[in-house]
Design an enzyme around this catalytic site. Structure first.
Site, mmCIF file in Angstrom:
data_model
loop_
_atom_site.group_PDB
_atom_site.id
_atom_site.type_symbol
_atom_site.label_atom_id
_atom_site.label_comp_id
_atom_site.label_asym_id
_atom_site.label_seq_id
_atom_site.Cartn_x
_atom_site.Cartn_y
_atom_site.Cartn_z
ATOM 1 C CD GLU A 1 3.792 -0.365 7.146
ATOM 2 O OE1 GLU A 1 3.185 0.519 6.496
ATOM 3 O OE2 GLU A 1 3.239 -1.087 7.990
ATOM 4 C CG HIS B 1 -0.274 0.055 2.542
ATOM 5 N ND1 HIS B 1 -0.062 -1.077 3.307
ATOM 6 C CD2 HIS B 1 0.242 1.071 3.264
ATOM 7 C CE1 HIS B 1 0.562 -0.735 4.430
ATOM 8 N NE2 HIS B 1 0.760 0.557 4.427
ATOM 9 C CG HIS C 1 3.954 4.643 5.077
ATOM 10 N ND1 HIS C 1 2.972 5.170 5.891
ATOM 11 C CD2 HIS C 1 3.540 3.383 4.800
ATOM 12 C CE1 HIS C 1 2.029 4.265 6.085
ATOM 13 N NE2 HIS C 1 2.346 3.163 5.431
#
Lengths: 139, 139
Positions: free
Chosen positions: A130, A8, A81
């Protein structure tokens, strides 16, 4: 270590409710999940499904939320992010450290229920990255 | 209009060469395409393939590059835009305008050879959104 899927893109917003309107009414996204709180991370999140990936809308939760600082700099929100999947979070964390990258904190359970780490933007060309362990049953 | 796949995340960088090292050596990306110039857009780009999507590394090309301003604010680079696929770029552009969003310029040929538009971040929760017509033969 090898990154896998782009799980994502994290998008910070002062209001998930307003952002949902943007994705639904303006962009025509058809599958938007219910928002939920992630108290240990100080955020409320909401996933917008795309055919191949997701947008994670992130709103501050509580006074100590790490998102407050981002929204001070970007009051209307913005890209926060990028999340890549990895096979094993502990292998990934060790590999990042061995290569000299700064891992922010220890692995903890992320929004998809599997452990995640964050790698400092200074090691990633200004991008907060991430790394998330791929859910076992997914894909 | 309905957005489709998350085609890519655009990441601005002062040096594609350095960013390629980050994605290849640090993150373990295995398929990185050759960089190429897009003179009409004032950028040099390089695609990093992930199993489901791509990262588009973007370096300024020429004095008038729109990326210079971004890099002034973010000297080490950062997330620049998100690109969603749409079925028809002219339908998408008309729909965005009808809904009151600001479309930046007319449709033009993007990095994947199909027409693209950009929608102003003020309409998209602070995110610069690229809409790209899905390549006919792809997927």
């Amino acid at each position: 270590m090898m990154i896998g899927r782009l799980n994502h893109v994290g998008v910070a917003t002062p209001s998930i409710e307003e952002s949902v309107k943007t994705y639904r009414d303006l962009l025509g996204a058809t599958k938007i999940h219910d928002a939920f709180d992630l108290p240990p991370q100080g955020v409320r999140v909401c996933f917008v499904d795309l055919p191949n990936s997701q947008i994670e809308l992130i709103e501050p939760l509580g006074e100590a939320s790490p998102i407050h600082k981002f929204l001070e700099k970007n009051p209307s929100g913005g890209q926060h992010h990028v999340c890549f999947e990895v096979a094993d979070i502990h292998v990934a964390a060790a590999d990042m450290k061995e290569k000299g990258a700064t891992v922010l904190g220890e692995p903890r359970i992320g929004a998809h229920g599997t452990p995640v780490i964050f790698v400092h933007p200074k090691n990633m060309g200004g991008v907060l990255v991430e790394l998330m362990e791929t859910p076992k049953a997914a894909h």
